[in-house]
Design an enzyme around this catalytic site. Sequence first.
Site, PDB file in Angstrom:
ATOM      1  N   ASP A  82       2.282 -15.609  58.223  1.00 49.60           N
ATOM      2  CA  ASP A  82       1.985 -15.367  56.811  1.00 49.60           C
ATOM      3  C   ASP A  82       2.206 -13.878  56.502  1.00 49.60           C
ATOM      4  O   ASP A  82       1.729 -13.014  57.244  1.00 49.60           O
ATOM      5  CB  ASP A  82       0.516 -15.769  56.569  1.00 49.60           C
ATOM      6  CG  ASP A  82       0.147 -15.855  55.104  1.00 49.60           C
ATOM      7  OD1 ASP A  82       1.033 -16.123  54.269  1.00 49.60           O
ATOM      8  OD2 ASP A  82      -1.055 -15.668  54.800  1.00 49.60           O
ATOM      9  N   HIS A 210       0.910 -18.610  46.588  1.00 49.86           N
ATOM     10  CA  HIS A 210      -0.064 -17.786  47.313  1.00 49.86           C
ATOM     11  C   HIS A 210      -1.269 -17.546  46.417  1.00 49.86           C
ATOM     12  O   HIS A 210      -1.235 -17.805  45.218  1.00 49.86           O
ATOM     13  CB  HIS A 210       0.564 -16.438  47.693  1.00 49.86           C
ATOM     14  CG  HIS A 210       1.463 -16.520  48.889  1.00 49.86           C
ATOM     15  ND1 HIS A 210       1.140 -15.967  50.092  1.00 49.86           N
ATOM     16  CD2 HIS A 210       2.671 -17.105  49.059  1.00 49.86           C
ATOM     17  CE1 HIS A 210       2.100 -16.200  50.954  1.00 49.86           C
ATOM     18  NE2 HIS A 210       3.059 -16.892  50.360  1.00 49.86           N
ATOM     19  N   THR A 256      -9.131 -17.285  51.351  1.00 51.31           N
ATOM     20  CA  THR A 256     -10.426 -16.834  50.826  1.00 51.31           C
ATOM     21  C   THR A 256     -11.496 -17.929  50.846  1.00 51.31           C
ATOM     22  O   THR A 256     -12.638 -17.665  51.236  1.00 51.31           O
ATOM     23  CB  THR A 256     -10.233 -16.296  49.386  1.00 51.31           C
ATOM     24  OG1 THR A 256      -9.412 -15.126  49.451  1.00 51.31           O
ATOM     25  CG2 THR A 256     -11.552 -15.958  48.724  1.00 51.31           C
TER      26      THR A 256
HETATM   27  C1  PGH Z   1      -2.852 -16.458  50.672  1.00 50.93           C
HETATM   28  C2  PGH Z   1      -4.294 -16.865  50.484  1.00 50.93           C
HETATM   29  N1  PGH Z   1      -2.446 -16.221  51.943  1.00 50.93           N
HETATM   30  O1  PGH Z   1      -1.193 -15.842  52.195  1.00 50.93           O
HETATM   31  O2  PGH Z   1      -2.065 -16.349  49.768  1.00 50.93           O
HETATM   32  O3  PGH Z   1      -4.769 -16.542  49.188  1.00 50.93           O
HETATM   33  O4  PGH Z   1      -6.866 -15.232  48.925  1.00 50.93           O
HETATM   34  O5  PGH Z   1      -6.360 -17.078  47.386  1.00 50.93           O
HETATM   35  O6  PGH Z   1      -6.971 -17.579  49.702  1.00 50.93           O
HETATM   36  P1  PGH Z   1      -6.337 -16.628  48.792  1.00 50.93           P
HETATM   37 ZN    ZN Z   2      -0.521 -14.789  50.508  1.00 46.36          ZN
END
Ligand code: PGH
Ligand code: ZN
Length: 307
Positions: A82, A210, A256
Site C-alpha cells: 500500500d 482510498h 482507520t
Molecule cells: C487507505 C485507508 N489506505 O491506503 O486509504 O484509508 O484512513 O480511510 O482507512 P482510511
Molecule cells: Zn491510502
Amino acid sequence: MPMVTNDELMQKAKDGGYAVGAFNMNNMEIIQGIVSACQEKNSPAIIAVSEGAIKYAGFNFILSLYRTAVDESGLPLALHLDHGKDLEVIKRCIEGGFTSVMIDASQLPFEENVAATREVVELAHPAGISVEGELGRLAGVEDIVDVDEREAILTDPQSAAEFVEATGVDSLAVAIGTSHGAYKFKSDPKLDIKRLKEIVASCNIPIVLHGASGVPDWVLERATKYGAQLKGARGVPNEAIAEAVKNGVCKVNIDTDLRLAMLGAVREVLTETPQQFDPRKYLGPAREAIKRVVTEKIDLLGSAGKA
Ligand code: PGH
Ligand code: ZN
Ligand code: CA
C-alpha cells in the site's frame, strides 16, 4: 492454495458489480480478524501492507502471516504493498512474494508520476505482479472551496485516461473527495460521483477508493466511552461507499476503522479490568472487533460469497 493478484480479484469484482476490501495489516491479530470474517462470509480480500508496516513487523514476518492465512483459509487473498514510494521496498515486494504493489507518486507532477509508475510496471509485470497507480491528491470535496484548487487536487478524467495509457497500470487510485485518517470532513461528507463516473468511462480499468473508512458509530462510541479523544472524527457514510461501488469502484481501502475498533476493544478491557495484564485478554477482543468491522465491510461492498 491460491495466492492471487489484485488484478484477478478486481477484474472479477468489476464484472460482478461489487468491490473487494483492502484491509491494512501489521500484526497477527489484525490478519486473523480479517481472515476470520472472510471465512464466515466466503469473501475474497486484499491484505494491504504499508512501508511503515513492513518496517514495524519485518518483511518476513508479514510474508509468513500472509502465507499462513492463505494456507489455513484457502481463500483468494492478495498481498498488496500500500502506498509504495521507495523503489527498493517496491522491488523487494515484487521479488519477495507480494502479489501486487502500489506505486504512489501522486505528489509528483504528471509526467514524473507517469515515469515513476511506468518504471514499476516494467519491473512488476514480467514477474506477474499487478500494479496500482495514483493520480490526484486526497482531500474532502466540500473542504476545497476554490474551484481551480479543486480541479488541481481531484482526479481529472481525461488525465486519468492518459495516465493509464502511458503507464500500463492495472488499477488506478483516484481522488473524488475522500481522505486518509479519522477526520475526513469538516462540513457535510460528499463524494464527487459525477467525476467518478467520468473516470470509470474514460479509463476502463478497475478504480480504487482510498481513505474509505466510515468511522462507524459503534466503533467511535466504544472508543470514546473508554477515554479515547477523537473529537470531530468523521468518515465516509456507508451510502456514499455503496454509491461509489455501484458506479465502478472495485477496491475499497480500510485502515482507520480497524485501528479505531482495536483501540476501543483494548481500552474497554484495560478500563474495566485494570488488574489485567495478559495480552491475550485485550488483543483477543481487539481481534474480535476487527472481525466485526470487516464483516460489515464485506456486506457493504457486496463481496460475500465471491471467494
Ligand atoms: C487507505 C485507508 N489506505 O491506503 O486509504 O484509508 O484512513 O480511510 O482507512 P482510511
Ligand atoms: Zn491510502
Ligand atoms: Ca498519494
